[in-house]
Design an enzyme around this catalytic site. Sequence first.
Site, PDB file in Angstrom:
ATOM      1  N   THR A  63     -13.947  -2.326   1.515  1.00 22.05           N
ATOM      2  CA  THR A  63     -13.048  -3.131   0.670  1.00 22.05           C
ATOM      3  C   THR A  63     -11.713  -2.431   0.375  1.00 22.05           C
ATOM      4  O   THR A  63     -11.524  -1.268   0.710  1.00 22.05           O
ATOM      5  CB  THR A  63     -13.754  -3.481  -0.656  1.00 22.05           C
ATOM      6  OG1 THR A  63     -14.333  -2.301  -1.214  1.00 22.05           O
ATOM      7  CG2 THR A  63     -14.847  -4.497  -0.441  1.00 22.05           C
ATOM      8  N   ASP A  64     -10.812  -3.171  -0.287  1.00 19.20           N
ATOM      9  CA  ASP A  64      -9.462  -2.660  -0.586  1.00 19.20           C
ATOM     10  C   ASP A  64      -9.344  -2.199  -2.040  1.00 19.20           C
ATOM     11  O   ASP A  64      -8.299  -2.348  -2.657  1.00 19.20           O
ATOM     12  CB  ASP A  64      -8.413  -3.759  -0.326  1.00 19.20           C
ATOM     13  CG  ASP A  64      -8.570  -4.383   1.045  1.00 19.20           C
ATOM     14  OD1 ASP A  64      -8.694  -3.611   2.001  1.00 19.20           O
ATOM     15  OD2 ASP A  64      -8.579  -5.612   1.146  1.00 19.20           O
TER      16      ASP A  64
ATOM     17  N   SER B  58      -6.888  -0.662  -7.112  1.00 16.61           N
ATOM     18  CA  SER B  58      -6.553  -1.691  -6.131  1.00 16.61           C
ATOM     19  C   SER B  58      -5.653  -1.041  -5.091  1.00 16.61           C
ATOM     20  O   SER B  58      -4.593  -0.515  -5.433  1.00 16.61           O
ATOM     21  CB  SER B  58      -5.822  -2.857  -6.795  1.00 16.61           C
ATOM     22  OG  SER B  58      -5.288  -3.705  -5.821  1.00 16.61           O
ATOM     23  N   ARG B  59      -6.085  -1.047  -3.831  1.00 16.85           N
ATOM     24  CA  ARG B  59      -5.287  -0.386  -2.788  1.00 16.85           C
ATOM     25  C   ARG B  59      -4.081  -1.221  -2.386  1.00 16.85           C
ATOM     26  O   ARG B  59      -3.239  -0.767  -1.631  1.00 16.85           O
ATOM     27  CB  ARG B  59      -6.174  -0.068  -1.577  1.00 16.85           C
ATOM     28  CG  ARG B  59      -7.262   0.931  -1.944  1.00 16.85           C
ATOM     29  CD  ARG B  59      -7.993   1.495  -0.743  1.00 16.85           C
ATOM     30  NE  ARG B  59      -9.100   2.313  -1.232  1.00 16.85           N
ATOM     31  CZ  ARG B  59     -10.379   2.011  -1.104  1.00 16.85           C
ATOM     32  NH1 ARG B  59     -10.720   0.899  -0.469  1.00 16.85           N
ATOM     33  NH2 ARG B  59     -11.318   2.792  -1.568  1.00 16.85           N
ATOM     34  N   VAL B  60      -4.016  -2.454  -2.884  1.00 20.30           N
ATOM     35  CA  VAL B  60      -2.839  -3.290  -2.639  1.00 20.30           C
ATOM     36  C   VAL B  60      -1.799  -3.006  -3.722  1.00 20.30           C
ATOM     37  O   VAL B  60      -0.604  -3.005  -3.495  1.00 20.30           O
ATOM     38  CB  VAL B  60      -3.236  -4.785  -2.600  1.00 20.30           C
ATOM     39  CG1 VAL B  60      -2.008  -5.671  -2.520  1.00 20.30           C
ATOM     40  CG2 VAL B  60      -4.136  -5.047  -1.416  1.00 20.30           C
TER      41      VAL B  60
END
Length: 502
Positions: free
Chosen positions: A339-340, A365-367
């Site tokens: 997951t991100d 959150s990698r975004v």
Amino acid sequence: MSKIDPGEISTLIKEQIEKYSKEIKTENVGTVISVGDGIALVHGLDEAMSGELLEFPNDVYGMALNLEKHHVGAIILDESTAIKEGDTVKTTGRILETPVGEELIGRTINPLGLPIDGKGHIDTEEYRPLEQKATGVMSRKSVEEPLQTGIKVLDALVPIGRGQRELIIGDRKTGKTSIALDTIINQKDEDVVCIYVAIGQKESTVAQVQETLKRHGAMDHTIIVNASASQPAPLLYLAPYAGVTIGEKFMFEGKSVLIVYDDLTKHATAYRELSLLLRRPPGREAFPGDVFYLHSRLLERAAKLNDDLGGGSITALPIIETQAGDISAYIPTNVISITDGQIFLQSDLFYTGVRPAINAGLSVSRVGGSAQIKANKKVSGTLRLDLASYRELEAFTQFGSDLDEATRKKLERGKRTVEVLKQGLHEVLPVEKQVVSIYALTSGFLDDIKLGDIRRFENELHEFFDRDETGKKCLETIRSEKSLPDKEDMDSVIEKLKKTFA
């Protein structure tokens, strides 16, 4: 005894010759060697495909899962009591499919697309295979459009974007499903199709989820795919794939989709059961070696398509249950790496009244800011640091040592931060009001308000912004332009309320 007219016989033979077709129909037929626990071993299906639908007697169907040298291992998609050794099995030439389309919205179905809500038959024209190759990299674009959850702490610290895969992880009874449901409820006017996949849940739990969504007007944009705990393991294994297949139909039509898998721990357990019965060798923690592929091929199907393909998206919120907060166990680490980012819910916070019980240090959150509106990004910049330093200082205060003025101020700000980020169950908040709350906090307007009055002040602040002319303009600026209004305007409205607040 009547005589047979030779003319009649020749006429009959002529008719038979005229009707004779040269088409040769071949069927691949096998025999059941053994059956039990939802698994059948079939001999003789030399041409069976992986994932192919198999036809057993008495209108029972199965799916080919193991293609061995001397037999095929099949999972049975119904009660296996009607099947016995020696029964004939036929291949169908079709990969397992599920119905898709607008007709499913507002309904509760099982993984095979059959309605289980008592509302009658669903007329769908299109079917899609459960197993599909994930959209390629060149067909995607970067995640940049926010998917607002309506939860302050998430939209500020762990923003989710359309097309992202964000894991919700934590122990049992820490509010994982509640976060997912709040996110679905918050999509009411956002033109997002929501799919809730219940895997191995109690029937009563799924009924409560359905009732909650109905009560908040969210079933009008939601599909529930339910494979309950009482269902055979093969249906639990297929449920998430059915959910994402339904979602892909909408994504390729240019729509945004939110899909919740509740939960993938039970999914992995169901798959382990099937794999061990099919004699696949177990590996770490008795899971088969391909359990990583089980979830990666599912979650990789979440995507944000490029504009040439319509710009549709699938946002996935998989849920994983941990034991005693152990996020380093096999299945949690697998899904974290796919997951991100993750939203980590902590039992200690939950039991001390911090709801939602999100650990800001372990949640990420990698975004990041790409999935956040500019106004929220600006006001919540120092929030994570404030929370982290407060948690560290909080440990020191337990020793009862004297604190200097700067430390005391940090502690007081931290307490107010925790209080502002608390939110009631299913009390989703529009992003413009979230920005107002966090702006008042980070600008120091709450520093002189008693801790017990923070929630009341916040509620009155939202109401005051709705009534006040300048406040209305500020909210509209955040809503339409996504940017922060003039500092003077925001400050003047908050100061006006503070003068009358008692």
